[in-house]
Design a protein around this motif. Structure first.
Motif, mmCIF file in Angstrom:
data_model
loop_
_atom_site.group_PDB
_atom_site.id
_atom_site.type_symbol
_atom_site.label_atom_id
_atom_site.label_comp_id
_atom_site.label_asym_id
_atom_site.label_seq_id
_atom_site.Cartn_x
_atom_site.Cartn_y
_atom_site.Cartn_z
ATOM 1 N N PHE A 1 22.879 -20.108 21.674
ATOM 2 C CA PHE A 1 23.410 -19.920 23.030
ATOM 3 C C PHE A 1 23.250 -21.169 23.893
ATOM 4 C CE2 PHE A 1 22.918 -18.653 27.505
ATOM 5 C CZ PHE A 1 24.140 -18.014 27.704
ATOM 6 N N ASP A 2 22.109 -21.803 23.822
ATOM 7 C CA ASP A 2 21.898 -22.988 24.653
ATOM 8 C C ASP A 2 22.888 -24.104 24.313
ATOM 9 O OD1 ASP A 2 19.843 -21.720 25.948
ATOM 10 O OD2 ASP A 2 18.247 -22.665 24.753
ATOM 11 N N GLN A 3 23.156 -24.271 23.020
ATOM 12 C CA GLN A 3 24.122 -25.290 22.608
ATOM 13 C C GLN A 3 25.553 -24.882 22.970
ATOM 14 O OE1 GLN A 3 21.730 -24.067 20.532
ATOM 15 N NE2 GLN A 3 20.366 -25.860 20.535
ATOM 16 N N MET A 4 25.836 -23.561 22.899
ATOM 17 C CA MET A 4 27.166 -23.064 23.249
ATOM 18 C C MET A 4 27.491 -23.304 24.714
ATOM 19 S SD MET A 4 27.275 -19.359 21.328
ATOM 20 C CE MET A 4 26.851 -19.181 19.593
ATOM 21 N N THR A 5 26.505 -23.234 25.561
ATOM 22 C CA THR A 5 26.734 -23.284 27.011
ATOM 23 C C THR A 5 26.297 -24.601 27.632
ATOM 24 O OG1 THR A 5 24.595 -22.187 27.359
ATOM 25 C CG2 THR A 5 26.556 -20.788 27.238
ATOM 26 N N GLU A 6 26.015 -25.586 26.806
ATOM 27 C CA GLU A 6 25.611 -26.887 27.337
ATOM 28 C C GLU A 6 26.852 -27.667 27.765
ATOM 29 O OE1 GLU A 6 23.132 -30.892 25.951
ATOM 30 O OE2 GLU A 6 23.044 -29.052 24.754
ATOM 31 N N GLY A 7 26.832 -28.170 28.962
ATOM 32 C CA GLY A 7 27.970 -28.921 29.479
ATOM 33 C C GLY A 7 28.575 -28.216 30.682
ATOM 34 N N ASN A 8 29.232 -28.948 31.500
ATOM 35 C CA ASN A 8 29.844 -28.378 32.700
ATOM 36 C C ASN A 8 31.186 -29.067 32.947
ATOM 37 O OD1 ASN A 8 30.295 -26.935 35.022
ATOM 38 N ND2 ASN A 8 29.096 -28.309 36.317
ATOM 39 N N PRO A 9 32.271 -28.487 32.469
ATOM 40 C CA PRO A 9 32.391 -27.195 31.778
ATOM 41 C C PRO A 9 32.184 -27.336 30.272
ATOM 42 C CG PRO A 9 34.552 -28.076 32.214
ATOM 43 C CD PRO A 9 33.593 -29.066 32.783
ATOM 44 N N PHE A 10 32.138 -26.195 29.554
ATOM 45 C CA PHE A 10 31.959 -26.220 28.099
ATOM 46 C C PHE A 10 33.051 -25.405 27.409
ATOM 47 C CE2 PHE A 10 29.219 -22.725 29.694
ATOM 48 C CZ PHE A 10 29.721 -21.650 28.985
ATOM 49 N N PHE A 11 33.376 -25.830 26.192
ATOM 50 C CA PHE A 11 34.291 -25.103 25.308
ATOM 51 C C PHE A 11 33.580 -24.928 23.975
ATOM 52 C CE2 PHE A 11 37.573 -25.671 21.856
ATOM 53 C CZ PHE A 11 38.021 -24.360 21.867
ATOM 54 N N SER A 12 33.328 -23.682 23.597
ATOM 55 C CA SER A 12 32.630 -23.396 22.341
ATOM 56 C C SER A 12 33.492 -22.484 21.472
ATOM 57 C CB SER A 12 31.279 -22.728 22.607
ATOM 58 O OG SER A 12 30.377 -23.651 23.198
ATOM 59 N N PHE A 13 33.578 -22.837 20.216
ATOM 60 C CA PHE A 13 34.341 -22.075 19.228
ATOM 61 C C PHE A 13 33.354 -21.410 18.286
ATOM 62 C CE2 PHE A 13 36.966 -22.436 15.126
ATOM 63 C CZ PHE A 13 37.563 -21.202 15.330
ATOM 64 N N VAL A 14 33.360 -20.074 18.254
ATOM 65 C CA VAL A 14 32.409 -19.301 17.460
ATOM 66 C C VAL A 14 33.171 -18.472 16.430
ATOM 67 C CG1 VAL A 14 30.541 -17.607 17.507
ATOM 68 C CG2 VAL A 14 30.861 -19.167 19.452
ATOM 69 N N ILE A 15 32.733 -18.555 15.175
ATOM 70 C CA ILE A 15 33.330 -17.765 14.102
ATOM 71 C C ILE A 15 32.276 -16.783 13.602
ATOM 72 C CG2 ILE A 15 34.532 -17.813 11.887
ATOM 73 C CD1 ILE A 15 35.002 -20.814 12.350
ATOM 74 N N THR A 16 32.545 -15.493 13.710
ATOM 75 C CA THR A 16 31.593 -14.495 13.237
ATOM 76 C C THR A 16 31.719 -14.317 11.726
ATOM 77 O OG1 THR A 16 33.081 -12.609 13.557
ATOM 78 C CG2 THR A 16 31.775 -13.332 15.465
ATOM 79 N N LEU A 17 30.849 -13.498 11.147
ATOM 80 C CA LEU A 17 30.849 -13.336 9.688
ATOM 81 C C LEU A 17 30.608 -11.915 9.211
ATOM 82 C CD1 LEU A 17 30.845 -14.770 6.865
ATOM 83 C CD2 LEU A 17 28.361 -14.870 7.079
ATOM 84 N N SER A 18 29.940 -11.089 9.991
ATOM 85 C CA SER A 18 29.434 -9.813 9.460
ATOM 86 C C SER A 18 30.516 -8.862 8.967
ATOM 87 C CB SER A 18 28.581 -9.112 10.525
ATOM 88 O OG SER A 18 27.402 -9.850 10.772
ATOM 89 N N GLY A 19 31.746 -9.013 9.438
ATOM 90 C CA GLY A 19 32.824 -8.186 8.922
ATOM 91 C C GLY A 19 33.272 -8.592 7.530
#
Length: 637
Positions: free
Chosen positions: A423-441
Motif C-alpha cells: 500500500f505504501d508503494q502504491m500510494t507514494e507520489g502526488n499524484p500516483f498511478f498504480s496498476f494492480v493485478i490480482t491472482l486469487s481467482g
C-alpha cells in the motif's frame, strides 16, 4: 494337409535369408510379380496414410471450433503435399537418413497434435510456438487444466501403428537407394511441393494492394496469412502447413515496416485524431490519483454481493460499462488483456516476435501518459517478474518498478489479501498511478488452494451448491474481495479515498471452471465469443452511479481513461475508442466475429454481415500488427 510346393519354397527362402514374419508376409502377400520395379516399396502406403490419419483426427475432433470444417479442401491438399514430400525423401535417402525422416517427423507431429488437444482444453485454442517466448508462463499451469481428447489419442495411435507397419516392410529394401527409387523420390517431392505451392497461391492469394473489404473467403485467407487465431489458422491449412509456417514465422518474425505500411498507419492516426471531440466527461477526473485493478478470472456471475460485497458496492456506485468484453488474441489470457488495456493495441500475433513487448517504444502507454502529467507509475502483482517477463516489460511500458510477491513480502502469493503489503508503494507520489493485478481467482482450483481453505465454509454457504470448481471459484472471488475491502479501508485511513479513482476490469472470463457449457448457461450465452463478457467500471467519490450500455472492449479502456483524465494521446495509434464518447460501440474477436449490442455476426456462420464493419476490423487488426512489427513509435523518433 499338403503344403503347396511354391509356398513352401518361398517360406524356406525367407527363413534362409533371415527374414522375420512381417518380411515374409510382405514377400508372400504384398509383392506383385507383375510389377517387379514397385514391389520393394509398398511400405509407402501405410507411411503415407499415417500422416493423413493424424491430421484428419485432429481436425475432425475440433471440426466445430473454427471458421471451416474438416471437409475444407485446401487443408487436405496441404496434408497431401507434405505427405508426398516426406514419402519422397524416404524413397531416395540411404538407410540412416531414411530412418530419421521416417520416424522423427511423424513422432514430432504426434506430440504436437496431442499438445494442440491439451491447449484446446485449457485455452480454447490451438498451440502456437509463440507461447514458448512468454517468460515463466508455465509456473501457473496445472495438469488439471489439460484434457486430451480421446479421438486425438486414437488418431495418434493409428498413425504410429501405420508407421510401425511401414517400418516392418521397409526392412526388405536395399540399404542404398537405386536409380528408380531416387527418381520416384524426387518426383514425389516435386509433386508434393507443387501441391503445397498451388494450394498456397490458388486458395490463399496475397493481394498486391491493401484491400480492407472482406468476404468469407477473405476471412479464411486472413486466418491463413496472419496466424492471428491459431485455431482458424490450423483448420484452414492443416496440421503440417500450419506447424511449419508458425515455426518459421517465430524464428524469422516480421520486424520491419514498409513505407506504404507507415503511410497507412499515419493516415489512420490523422483520421482518428480529426474525429475526436470533447464530451461531458473530458478532463472530469484530471489530477486525481489512480489505482487500476485487473481482476484475475473474476467473471460477471462472480461479482455479486453474496460473493464480493466490497467490490459489488463499488460497482453499484460507479460508471459501469454493462456491455464490456475481453476478446482473447493469444493463449496468455491475462497478459493478452493486460497489454491491450495498457497500450490500446492488440497483442502480437503470429509472425511478430514477442520481444516487441520488452523492446519496442510505447510512449502512449497508460504509465507513460500519466508519467507525462507528473504521476508516479508502479505495478504490483502476486508473481515474480519472470512471469510474462513483467520485470522487463512493465518498465518498458513506463512503470518505474514492478513489485512481485517477494518485493511485497507476501506470506502466500496465491492470497490477494497480502497485496495490501504494498500500500505504501502504491500510494507514494502526488499524484500516483498504480496498476494492480490480482491472482486469487486464478486456478488451479481444489481443496488445497489457500483461498478455498480460507473461505470454504463461507463459499459453500453463499453458493448454496457443492460442485467443486464453482465453489472454488467463489472462494477465490472472496479472497480478491477481501483485498479490495482492505484497500478501500487503507485509502480511507490515509485520507486518500476522496481523491483517488479506482478502476476495475476483468482479464478474461473464468475458464478455470473447466466447464464452458456451465459458464454459458450461467451467463445466458450460446457461443465462446459472447462468453467473454466481463466487467469494467470506474469509481470516484465525485462520480454519479451510471450504467453505460454501449459495447466496449479491452482496447477501449485506455482511450476512456485518457479522456477522463485529459491525457494527451495526440499521435497515438489506438484501436479502441472512448467508452463515454460517440465513436466505436462494438467489440471484435480474433476470428473476425463482432457484436455491437444488437447484432452478433459470426465469421463461422457464413454471410457477409456488415461489409463496412468487417473492413474496419480487418484494417484495425492489420495496422495494429504493423505498429508492433515495425516499432512504429521508435522509428518516428
Amino acid at each position: 494337409m499338403a503344403t503347396h510346393p511354391k509356398k513352401l519354397e518361398k517360406k524356406q527362402e525367407g527363413k534362409a535369408l533371415g527374414l522375420t514374419f512381417w518380411q515374409c508376409f510382405a514377400r508372400n502377400r504384398l509383392y506383385s510379380t507383375s510389377v517387379s520395379g514397385i514391389k520393394p516399396y509398398l511400405y509407402i502406403i501405410p507411411f503415407f496414410l499415417a500422416y493423413f490419419v493424424l491430421d484428419l483426427s485432429l481436425r475432425f475432433t475440433y471440426r466445430g471450433a473454427g471458421i471451416v470444417g474438416v471437409k475444407f479442401l485446401p487443408a487436405s491438399l496441404f496434408t497431401l503435399g507434405w505427405a508426398l514430400v516426406f514419402a519422397g525423401l524416404v524413397f531416395f535417402l540411404p538407410k540412416i537418413p531414411r530412418w530419421f525422416v521416417r520416424c522423427v517427423p511423424l513422432v514430432t507431429f504426434v506430440v504436437i497434435a496431442i499438445t494442440h488437444s491439451g491447449f484446446m482444453s485449457a485455452f480454447r485454442r490451438f498451440f502456437s510456438f509463440s507461447v514458448l517466448t512468454y517468460g515463466g508462463t508455465g509456473e501457473f499451469m496445472d495438469a488439471s487444466y489439460i484434457q486430451i481428447d480421446w479421438k486425438v489419442i486414437v488418431g495418434a495411435a493409428i498413425a504410429v501403428l501405420l508407421m510401425m507397419t511401414s517400418g516392418r516392410l521397409l526392412k526388405v529394401i536395399p540399404p542404398k537407394p537405386v536409380k528408380a527409387s531416387v527418381l520416384a523420390g524426387v518426383a514425389a517431392c516435386l509433386v508434393g511441393v507443387g501441391v503445397i505451392a498451388f494450394t498456397h497461391f490458388h486458395y490463399f492469394p496475397v493481394a498486391d494492394t491493401v484491400i480492407w473489404e472482406t468476404s468469407q473467403e477473405d476471412n479464411r485467407s486472413k486466418a491463413y496469412h496472419e496466424l492471428s487465431d491459431s485455431t482458424n489458422a490450423l483448420m484452414v491449412s492443416g496440421l503440417y502447413q500450419y506447424t511449419v509456417r508458425d515455426l518459421v514465422r517465430q524464428v524469422f518474425p516480421a520486424n520491419t515496416m514498409s513505407n506504404e505500411e507507415r503511410q497507412q498507419v499515419d493516415q489512420y492516426v490523422a483520421e482518428y485524431e480529426a474525429a475526436q471531440t470533447d464530451n461531458e466527461y473530458t478532463g472530469l477526473l484530471a489530477g486525481k490519483n489512480v489505482i487500476l485493478v485487473q481482476l484475475e478470472a473474476i467473471d460477471t456471475w462472480m461479482l455479486q454481493e453474496a460473493y464480493m460485497p466490497n467490490l459489488s458496492k463499488l460497482k453499484a456506485e460507479s460508471i459501469s460499462f454493462t456491455n464490456h468484453y475481453t476478446p482473447a488474441y493469444i493463449t496468455a489470457g491475462t497478459f493478452n488483456t493486460e497489454f491491450m488495456t495498457n497500450t490500446g493495441l492488440l497483442p502480437a500475433t503470429g509472425g511478430i516476435a514477442t520481444s516487441v513487448y520488452g523492446n519496442n517504444s510505447f510512449p502512449y502507454s497508460l504509465a507513460n501518459l500519466f508519467g507525462q502529467q507528473g504521476y508516479t507509475a508502479r505495478s504490483f502483482h502476486n508473481s515474480r517478474g519472470n512471469i510474462y517477463d513483467r520485470g522487463t516489460i512493465h518498465p518498458n511500458l513506463g512503470y518505474e518498478k514492478y513489485y512481485g510477491y517477494e518485493d511485497l513480502a507476501m506470506e502466500n502469493y496465491q492470497m490477494d489479501r497480502y497485496l495490501i503489503n504494498g500500500f505504501d508503494q502504491m500510494t507514494e507520489g502526488n499524484p500516483f498511478f498504480s496498476f494492480v493485478i490480482t491472482l486469487s481467482g486464478h486456478g488451479p482450483y481444489g481443496e488445497d488452494n489457500p483461498s478455498y481453505q480460507a473461505h470454504a465454509e463461507a463459499a459453500q454457504a453463499a453458493a448454496q451448491r457443492t460442485d467443486g470448481n464453482y465453489v472454488y471459484a467463489v472462494a477465490g472471488a472472496m479472497e480478491t474481495d477481501q483485498f479490495i475491502g482492505e484497500l478501500v479501508d487503507s485509502l480511507t485511513q490515509a485520507n486518500l479515498l476522496e481523491d483517488t479513482v479506482l478502476i476495475f476490469y476483468a482479464d478474461h472470463y473464468n475458464y478455470y471452471m473447466m466447464d464452458d457449457a456451465l459458464n454459458m448457461d450461467i451467463k445466458g450465452v450460446d457461443n465462446m465469443n459472447m462468453l467473454q463478457h466481463t466487467d469494467f467500471f470506474i469509481w470516484s467519490a465525485d462520480l454519479e452511479a451510471t450504467q453505460v450500455d454501449k459495447v466496449t472492449s479491452s482496447v477501449d479502456v485506455l482511450p476512456t481513461i485518457a479522456n477522463l483524465f485529459e491525457l494527451d494521446t495526440s499521435g497515438a495509434f489506438l484501436v479502441g475508442h472512448d467508452g463515454l464518447g460517440d465513436q466505436g460501440g462494438y467489440v471484435f474477436f480474433s476470428d473476425g466475429s463482432w457484436y455491437d449490442g444488437e447484432t452478433y455476426w459470426s465469421s463461422q456462420g457464413g454471410g457477409t454481415g456488415d461489409p463496412d464493419r468487417s473492413a474496419e476490423i480487418t484494417k484495425l487488426t492489420t495496422l495494429s500488427n504493423w505498429v508492433l512489427a515495425g516499432d512504429y513509435y521508435r522509428s518516428q523518433e
